[in-house]
Design a protein around this motif. Structure first.
Motif, PDB file in Angstrom:
ATOM      1  N   VAL A 119      -5.848   3.795  15.963  1.00 24.64           N
ATOM      2  CA  VAL A 119      -6.691   4.042  14.797  1.00 24.64           C
ATOM      3  C   VAL A 119      -7.625   2.849  14.634  1.00 24.64           C
ATOM      4  O   VAL A 119      -7.175   1.698  14.597  1.00 24.64           O
ATOM      5  CB  VAL A 119      -5.838   4.236  13.525  1.00 24.64           C
ATOM      6  N   TYR A 120      -8.912   3.132  14.547  1.00 21.49           N
ATOM      7  CA  TYR A 120      -9.927   2.097  14.326  1.00 21.49           C
ATOM      8  C   TYR A 120     -10.380   2.101  12.878  1.00 21.49           C
ATOM      9  O   TYR A 120     -10.654   3.165  12.310  1.00 21.49           O
ATOM     10  CB  TYR A 120     -11.193   2.393  15.124  1.00 21.49           C
ATOM     11  N   LEU A 121     -10.510   0.915  12.310  1.00 24.95           N
ATOM     12  CA  LEU A 121     -11.352   0.707  11.146  1.00 24.95           C
ATOM     13  C   LEU A 121     -12.715   0.342  11.720  1.00 24.95           C
ATOM     14  O   LEU A 121     -12.833  -0.641  12.461  1.00 24.95           O
ATOM     15  CB  LEU A 121     -10.836  -0.429  10.259  1.00 24.95           C
ATOM     16  N   CYS A 122     -13.701   1.129  11.404  1.00 26.18           N
ATOM     17  CA  CYS A 122     -15.059   0.892  11.885  1.00 26.18           C
ATOM     18  C   CYS A 122     -15.819   0.238  10.735  1.00 26.18           C
ATOM     19  O   CYS A 122     -16.264   0.918   9.804  1.00 26.18           O
ATOM     20  CB  CYS A 122     -15.713   2.200  12.295  1.00 26.18           C
ATOM     21  N   GLU A 123     -15.894  -1.077  10.784  1.00 22.35           N
ATOM     22  CA  GLU A 123     -16.548  -1.840   9.717  1.00 22.35           C
ATOM     23  C   GLU A 123     -18.022  -1.991  10.078  1.00 22.35           C
ATOM     24  O   GLU A 123     -18.360  -2.639  11.063  1.00 22.35           O
ATOM     25  CB  GLU A 123     -15.892  -3.213   9.549  1.00 22.35           C
ATOM     26  N   HIS A 124     -18.888  -1.396   9.255  1.00 21.85           N
ATOM     27  CA  HIS A 124     -20.305  -1.367   9.568  1.00 21.85           C
ATOM     28  C   HIS A 124     -21.134  -2.373   8.763  1.00 21.85           C
ATOM     29  O   HIS A 124     -22.326  -2.503   9.025  1.00 21.85           O
ATOM     30  CB  HIS A 124     -20.857   0.040   9.355  1.00 21.85           C
ATOM     31  N   ARG A 125     -20.507  -3.055   7.820  1.00 23.59           N
ATOM     32  CA  ARG A 125     -21.227  -4.082   7.050  1.00 23.59           C
ATOM     33  C   ARG A 125     -20.871  -5.452   7.609  1.00 23.59           C
ATOM     34  O   ARG A 125     -19.783  -5.676   8.125  1.00 23.59           O
ATOM     35  CB  ARG A 125     -20.827  -4.036   5.569  1.00 23.59           C
ATOM     36  N   ASN A 126     -21.809  -6.376   7.470  1.00 16.20           N
ATOM     37  CA  ASN A 126     -21.548  -7.738   7.933  1.00 16.20           C
ATOM     38  C   ASN A 126     -20.410  -8.376   7.144  1.00 16.20           C
ATOM     39  O   ASN A 126     -19.628  -9.139   7.695  1.00 16.20           O
ATOM     40  CB  ASN A 126     -22.816  -8.591   7.836  1.00 16.20           C
ATOM     41  N   HIS A 127     -20.327  -8.047   5.857  1.00 12.87           N
ATOM     42  CA  HIS A 127     -19.283  -8.585   4.988  1.00 12.87           C
ATOM     43  C   HIS A 127     -18.746  -7.452   4.113  1.00 12.87           C
ATOM     44  O   HIS A 127     -18.956  -7.422   2.905  1.00 12.87           O
ATOM     45  CB  HIS A 127     -19.830  -9.724   4.125  1.00 12.87           C
ATOM     46  N   GLY A 128     -18.026  -6.529   4.728  1.00 16.34           N
ATOM     47  CA  GLY A 128     -17.552  -5.346   4.022  1.00 16.34           C
ATOM     48  C   GLY A 128     -16.415  -5.605   3.054  1.00 16.34           C
ATOM     49  O   GLY A 128     -16.218  -4.864   2.110  1.00 16.34           O
ATOM     50  N   GLY A 129     -15.642  -6.638   3.303  1.00 16.27           N
ATOM     51  CA  GLY A 129     -14.517  -6.930   2.420  1.00 16.27           C
ATOM     52  C   GLY A 129     -13.308  -6.048   2.698  1.00 16.27           C
ATOM     53  O   GLY A 129     -13.218  -5.374   3.714  1.00 16.27           O
TER      54      GLY A 129
END
Length: 142
Positions: A119-129
């Motif tokens: 399972v991937y968390l796909c973090e698309h923000r530079n600083h998503g938190g």
């Protein structure tokens, strides 16, 4: 039919594709009580996504980030939603392409993933938190 639901918070991560299978399973040990069923995993955000993909070679995750950056580049001249920074609108596009939820079978108290799936968390923000995920289990108990 038995039901269980838990809201969990995933640790903050930098922009990119991150394996979170173990973090989710650790936060929801109740998966181990199900003989057969489904785990529905939903992310409560519009600039991050969930995906199922390669769990062994980290270059796959780097290549996924590179490919999605080409599909939805920052500073595209046609974006109107730009107030929240150059990474925001591309993050929304990427999240729509990947989706906000996964449904994974449960078999014998474990997620029934393929040998090379995670399972991937796909973090698309530079600083998503930190990211909030709701995991819902349904099925027959052991």
């Amino acid at each position: 039919m038995n039901w269980f639901q838990r809201e969990i918070t995933l640790a903050p991560r930098p922009r990119g594709f991150h394996l979170v299978t173990n973090e989710i399973v650790a936060a929801v040990p109740e998966i181990g009580q199900f003989a057969v069923g489904l785990a529905h995993i939903f992310i409560c955000h519009t600039s991050a996504a969930l995906a199922l993909n390669e769990n062994a070679d980290p270059t796959v995750r780097a290549d996924m980030e590179a490919a999605f950056n080409r599909l939805a580049p920052e500073n595209a001249p046609f974006y109107q939603h730009t107030v929240e920074g150059p990474d925001d609108m591309p993050a929304h596009v990427k999240a729509v392409l990947l989706g906000s939820s996964l449904t994974i079978p449960i078999r014998d108290g474990r997620l029934a993933l393929g040998t090379w799936q995670g399972v991937y968390l796909c973090e698309h923000r530079n600083h998503g938190g930190r990211r909030t995920v709701i995991v819902t289990l349904s099925g027959q108990l052991l």
